[in-house]
Scaffold this active site. Sequence first.
Site, PDB file in Angstrom:
ATOM      1  N   ARG A  79      -7.583   9.953  -9.988  1.00 39.46           N
ATOM      2  CA  ARG A  79      -6.827  10.651  -8.935  1.00 39.46           C
ATOM      3  C   ARG A  79      -6.193   9.601  -8.039  1.00 39.46           C
ATOM      4  O   ARG A  79      -6.689   9.306  -6.957  1.00 39.46           O
ATOM      5  CB  ARG A  79      -7.775  11.589  -8.154  1.00 39.46           C
ATOM      6  CG  ARG A  79      -7.079  12.658  -7.360  1.00 39.46           C
ATOM      7  CD  ARG A  79      -7.331  12.500  -5.874  1.00 39.46           C
ATOM      8  NE  ARG A  79      -6.845  11.242  -5.367  1.00 39.46           N
ATOM      9  CZ  ARG A  79      -7.204  10.685  -4.231  1.00 39.46           C
ATOM     10  NH1 ARG A  79      -8.083  11.248  -3.469  1.00 39.46           N
ATOM     11  NH2 ARG A  79      -6.696   9.523  -3.818  1.00 39.46           N
ATOM     12  N   LYS A  91      -5.911  -2.267  -1.925  1.00 39.31           N
ATOM     13  CA  LYS A  91      -6.917  -2.054  -0.870  1.00 39.31           C
ATOM     14  C   LYS A  91      -7.593  -3.368  -0.493  1.00 39.31           C
ATOM     15  O   LYS A  91      -7.856  -3.634   0.681  1.00 39.31           O
ATOM     16  CB  LYS A  91      -7.948  -1.037  -1.338  1.00 39.31           C
ATOM     17  CG  LYS A  91      -7.382   0.376  -1.364  1.00 39.31           C
ATOM     18  CD  LYS A  91      -8.147   1.295  -0.463  1.00 39.31           C
ATOM     19  CE  LYS A  91      -7.310   2.500  -0.106  1.00 39.31           C
ATOM     20  NZ  LYS A  91      -8.068   3.630   0.395  1.00 39.31           N
ATOM     21  N   TYR A 112       0.873  -1.174   0.000  1.00 34.18           N
ATOM     22  CA  TYR A 112       0.000   0.000   0.000  1.00 34.18           C
ATOM     23  C   TYR A 112       0.910   1.224   0.000  1.00 34.18           C
ATOM     24  O   TYR A 112       2.061   1.146  -0.423  1.00 34.18           O
ATOM     25  CB  TYR A 112      -0.897  -0.121   1.250  1.00 34.18           C
ATOM     26  CG  TYR A 112      -2.021   0.848   1.351  1.00 34.18           C
ATOM     27  CD1 TYR A 112      -2.876   1.083   0.275  1.00 34.18           C
ATOM     28  CD2 TYR A 112      -2.263   1.529   2.534  1.00 34.18           C
ATOM     29  CE1 TYR A 112      -3.928   1.980   0.385  1.00 34.18           C
ATOM     30  CE2 TYR A 112      -3.309   2.417   2.659  1.00 34.18           C
ATOM     31  CZ  TYR A 112      -4.139   2.641   1.579  1.00 34.18           C
ATOM     32  OH  TYR A 112      -5.165   3.524   1.689  1.00 34.18           O
ATOM     33  N   ASP A 134     -14.075   5.820  -0.015  1.00 33.97           N
ATOM     34  CA  ASP A 134     -13.076   5.793   1.051  1.00 33.97           C
ATOM     35  C   ASP A 134     -12.300   7.104   1.149  1.00 33.97           C
ATOM     36  O   ASP A 134     -11.932   7.529   2.238  1.00 33.97           O
ATOM     37  CB  ASP A 134     -12.122   4.630   0.792  1.00 33.97           C
ATOM     38  CG  ASP A 134     -11.250   4.369   1.991  1.00 33.97           C
ATOM     39  OD1 ASP A 134     -11.778   4.419   3.111  1.00 33.97           O
ATOM     40  OD2 ASP A 134     -10.047   4.140   1.810  1.00 33.97           O
ATOM     41  N   ASP A 135     -12.050   7.740   0.003  1.00 32.98           N
ATOM     42  CA  ASP A 135     -11.260   8.986   0.035  1.00 32.98           C
ATOM     43  C   ASP A 135     -12.008  10.085   0.777  1.00 32.98           C
ATOM     44  O   ASP A 135     -11.400  10.926   1.427  1.00 32.98           O
ATOM     45  CB  ASP A 135     -10.954   9.438  -1.396  1.00 32.98           C
ATOM     46  CG  ASP A 135     -10.301   8.314  -2.177  1.00 32.98           C
ATOM     47  OD1 ASP A 135      -9.227   7.880  -1.760  1.00 32.98           O
ATOM     48  OD2 ASP A 135     -10.896   7.850  -3.164  1.00 32.98           O
ATOM     49  N   GLU A 147     -13.126   4.352  -5.326  1.00 38.71           N
ATOM     50  CA  GLU A 147     -11.745   4.572  -4.909  1.00 38.71           C
ATOM     51  C   GLU A 147     -10.973   5.421  -5.920  1.00 38.71           C
ATOM     52  O   GLU A 147     -10.907   5.074  -7.107  1.00 38.71           O
ATOM     53  CB  GLU A 147     -11.072   3.184  -4.776  1.00 38.71           C
ATOM     54  CG  GLU A 147      -9.693   3.210  -4.230  1.00 38.71           C
ATOM     55  CD  GLU A 147      -9.638   3.664  -2.788  1.00 38.71           C
ATOM     56  OE1 GLU A 147     -10.522   3.308  -1.988  1.00 38.71           O
ATOM     57  OE2 GLU A 147      -8.693   4.399  -2.464  1.00 38.71           O
ATOM     58  N   ASP A 148     -10.414   6.502  -5.451  1.00 41.24           N
ATOM     59  CA  ASP A 148      -9.512   7.328  -6.266  1.00 41.24           C
ATOM     60  C   ASP A 148     -10.122   7.801  -7.584  1.00 41.24           C
ATOM     61  O   ASP A 148      -9.461   7.793  -8.637  1.00 41.24           O
ATOM     62  CB  ASP A 148      -8.167   6.606  -6.483  1.00 41.24           C
ATOM     63  CG  ASP A 148      -7.285   6.671  -5.225  1.00 41.24           C
ATOM     64  OD1 ASP A 148      -7.778   7.188  -4.187  1.00 41.24           O
ATOM     65  OD2 ASP A 148      -6.136   6.222  -5.258  1.00 41.24           O
ATOM     66  N   ASN A 200      -0.642  11.599   0.339  1.00 40.09           N
ATOM     67  CA  ASN A 200       0.125  10.408  -0.063  1.00 40.09           C
ATOM     68  C   ASN A 200       0.592  10.543  -1.498  1.00 40.09           C
ATOM     69  O   ASN A 200      -0.028  11.264  -2.274  1.00 40.09           O
ATOM     70  CB  ASN A 200      -0.780   9.165   0.041  1.00 40.09           C
ATOM     71  CG  ASN A 200      -1.141   8.843   1.468  1.00 40.09           C
ATOM     72  OD1 ASN A 200      -0.335   8.975   2.375  1.00 40.09           O
ATOM     73  ND2 ASN A 200      -2.385   8.418   1.663  1.00 40.09           N
TER      74      ASN A 200
HETATM   75  P1  NAD Z   1      -8.673  16.190  -4.490  1.00 39.78           P
HETATM   76  O1  NAD Z   1      -8.131  16.260  -5.843  1.00 39.78           O
HETATM   77  O2  NAD Z   1     -10.134  15.943  -4.299  1.00 39.78           O
HETATM   78  O3  NAD Z   1      -8.324  17.551  -3.695  1.00 39.78           O
HETATM   79  C1  NAD Z   1      -7.079  18.181  -3.718  1.00 39.78           C
HETATM   80  C2  NAD Z   1      -7.260  19.588  -3.213  1.00 39.78           C
HETATM   81  O4  NAD Z   1      -5.980  20.186  -3.080  1.00 39.78           O
HETATM   82  C3  NAD Z   1      -8.087  20.493  -4.132  1.00 39.78           C
HETATM   83  O5  NAD Z   1      -8.976  21.259  -3.365  1.00 39.78           O
HETATM   84  C4  NAD Z   1      -7.040  21.405  -4.764  1.00 39.78           C
HETATM   85  O6  NAD Z   1      -7.552  22.670  -5.093  1.00 39.78           O
HETATM   86  C5  NAD Z   1      -6.044  21.506  -3.620  1.00 39.78           C
HETATM   87  N1  NAD Z   1      -4.747  21.957  -4.075  1.00 39.78           N
HETATM   88  C6  NAD Z   1      -4.063  21.596  -5.174  1.00 39.78           C
HETATM   89  N2  NAD Z   1      -2.928  22.296  -5.256  1.00 39.78           N
HETATM   90  C7  NAD Z   1      -2.889  23.106  -4.185  1.00 39.78           C
HETATM   91  C8  NAD Z   1      -1.974  24.071  -3.708  1.00 39.78           C
HETATM   92  N3  NAD Z   1      -0.854  24.313  -4.364  1.00 39.78           N
HETATM   93  N4  NAD Z   1      -2.271  24.719  -2.558  1.00 39.78           N
HETATM   94  C9  NAD Z   1      -3.406  24.449  -1.893  1.00 39.78           C
HETATM   95  N5  NAD Z   1      -4.300  23.544  -2.288  1.00 39.78           N
HETATM   96  C10 NAD Z   1      -4.046  22.879  -3.426  1.00 39.78           C
HETATM   97  O7  NAD Z   1      -7.835  15.085  -3.739  1.00 39.78           O
HETATM   98  P2  NAD Z   1      -8.169  14.373  -2.348  1.00 39.78           P
HETATM   99  O8  NAD Z   1      -8.908  13.118  -2.586  1.00 39.78           O
HETATM  100  O9  NAD Z   1      -8.757  15.349  -1.405  1.00 39.78           O
HETATM  101  O10 NAD Z   1      -6.709  13.946  -1.901  1.00 39.78           O
HETATM  102  C11 NAD Z   1      -5.732  14.940  -1.589  1.00 39.78           C
HETATM  103  C12 NAD Z   1      -4.529  14.274  -0.953  1.00 39.78           C
HETATM  104  O11 NAD Z   1      -4.937  13.608   0.244  1.00 39.78           O
HETATM  105  C13 NAD Z   1      -3.858  13.220  -1.822  1.00 39.78           C
HETATM  106  O12 NAD Z   1      -2.470  13.364  -1.741  1.00 39.78           O
HETATM  107  C14 NAD Z   1      -4.270  11.918  -1.208  1.00 39.78           C
HETATM  108  O13 NAD Z   1      -3.281  10.932  -1.332  1.00 39.78           O
HETATM  109  C15 NAD Z   1      -4.414  12.311   0.243  1.00 39.78           C
HETATM  110  N6  NAD Z   1      -5.311  11.390   0.938  1.00 39.78           N
HETATM  111  C16 NAD Z   1      -4.838  10.789   2.043  1.00 39.78           C
HETATM  112  C17 NAD Z   1      -5.630   9.877   2.712  1.00 39.78           C
HETATM  113  C18 NAD Z   1      -5.143   9.202   3.967  1.00 39.78           C
HETATM  114  O14 NAD Z   1      -5.718   8.218   4.387  1.00 39.78           O
HETATM  115  N7  NAD Z   1      -4.113   9.708   4.590  1.00 39.78           N
HETATM  116  C19 NAD Z   1      -6.901   9.562   2.240  1.00 39.78           C
HETATM  117  C20 NAD Z   1      -7.368  10.225   1.103  1.00 39.78           C
HETATM  118  C21 NAD Z   1      -6.560  11.146   0.457  1.00 39.78           C
END
Ligand code: NAD
Length: 557
Positions: A161, A179, A108, A273-274, A250-251, A414
């Site tokens: 994504r 997953k 993962y 899940d996201d 997912e994603d 991530n």
């Molecule tokens: P998403 O595409 O829905 O959202 C990303 C957000 O970041 C958007 O609002 C975008 O405008 C913003 N963004 C992009 N560039 C930016 C910048 N320079 N400054 C400020 N904001 C900016 O994606 P998501 O599903 O919300 O995922 C975002 C991140 O969170 C990913 O890296 C993902 O791996 C991580 N994530 C982690 C977990 C976990 O369990 N830890 C779970 C889900 C997602």
Amino acid sequence: MTDHDADEGLRSHGGLFFPTGPALLTNSLLNKGTAFTERERDVLGLRGLLPPRVFTIEEQLRRVYGNFQRKADPLEKFIFLTTLQNRNETLFYRLVEEHAEEMIPIIYTPTVGQACLEYGAIFRRSRGLFISIRERGRVSEILRHWPHPDVRMIVVTDGERILGLGDLGALGMGIPVGKLSLYTACAGLHPYYCLPVTLDVGTDNEKLHDDPLYIGINQRRVRGPEYDAFIAEFVAAVRQAYPKALLQWEDFGNTNAFRLLRAYRDQICSFNDDIQGTAAVALAGLLGGLRLTGGSLRDQRLLFLGAGEAGTGIADLFVSALQEEGLGLAEARSRCWFVDSQGLVVRSRPGRLAEHKEPYAQDHPPVATLAGALEAHRPTALIGVSGQAQGFTREIVARMAALNPRPIIFALSNPTSKAECTAEQAYQWSDGRAVFASGSPFPPVTIAGRTYVPGQGNNVYIFPGVGLGALVCEASRITDGMFLTAARTLAAQAGEEDFALGRVYPPLSKIREVSVRIATAVAGEAHRAGLARRPRPADIEADVRARMFVPEYVDYF
Ligand code: NAD
């Protein structure tokens, strides 16, 4: 669902005869390799196809773990584990279970991110179902090609994504596969019930169009009504083929993720899940963090970097928790401020705000930077979900530490390369006062003789237990209440020994026990809400435990 059902399914092998000889050795669910007994070798036509000595699973484990350790590079380890999984799933899951903290970062995040990027180049054997939009009208037929008729858990992506790595098209298959492996390893879901799916609708990633090893269809992403009709066909085919299945989205890119969740969450048993899993793990982290900072949930002010699926999902669940504590909706929402790629999310921003951001748009003059938003909101917790590496600079972290005796700083993006700051930076720049968690794991950090063990704020703590809970009671829907319950249950699993190390989550080595507790709570919530399709057992926890897959060989005679 019972383990017995799965074992029966395996024995009847989807209505086919039980395989023998070479066909048995290439069936990953039934294969035991060198552990086939003398009698099995005789009856199942294996004589001569295996070296004569019969090994125990413990002896096999010693061999495969040794081979695993000899691989220096994480991607090589990933390939090794994938090959083992495709050869002998019992042994694979036993290995992952016994070395959870070492193996999970390989199957993962973070390694799965690198594996997805290189999925075309390292491709060896297909796992899961690839369904391309060119096969519209044939989705039911394709589902029938899957060898197991009783699927209960589907993880599906369209690859738009992938982690914080963007649009990887069909290369994203590594995520549903990974997953589902975690469902089995962390919550004992029988692998027989699991189906990874990639819906290939094309990719807008130009680099992949030029890549001769790309495994998906070489066209731009299909969007609009044609996309929606394809998803609708897929969902209808799943309902027909696997009426008891839980569908995990997912994603998906956020323009589709929120829409699909809204469209289907009340029609079928499904969740994203996201959005929802991340929300629960972050809320659990906040609740755990409060045990270190000493405040209460209703006193928290959150500032998010990133206003997408993860960020607004976390805020929605946080707001639900505050509402349960008696706060009004507007008041609860006013605690959550967001900075996205255009600065602070404010009402006066020109153009139409995305629907998921609207509830959190502030009546505040525009603020261009995170530093500016920090001054305006003075948050107690800073949450990174932007996919932007190093978004939390030294100045930001130091300012958080000036505003709060114990600032909560979660860098959840991530894989590791996208984290908003590292554990070391968070502790260094806050003089060791940060309550830190990250989406991908960081090693312990020692500052001035004190060692901090950062927690991993990753939805791996949540989705396996939620899925197991929903499956054992055959829930017809997945609700926000189940995620709230899951978050509180996870928070309660972190103990004094974790807090002493600065960690807000229990260690991953306890993940199966954590998943049992979450599954029990989620099934209980389903029964309470009238959403369980099985009668309530006298002892839900015992029922959950009895249904978990244990990676041990079954005697075929
Ligand atoms: P998403 O595409 O829905 O959202 C990303 C957000 O970041 C958007 O609002 C975008 O405008 C913003 N963004 C992009 N560039 C930016 C910048 N320079 N400054 C400020 N904001 C900016 O994606 P998501 O599903 O919300 O995922 C975002 C991140 O969170 C990913 O890296 C993902 O791996 C991580 N994530 C982690 C977990 C976990 O369990 N830890 C779970 C889900 C997602």
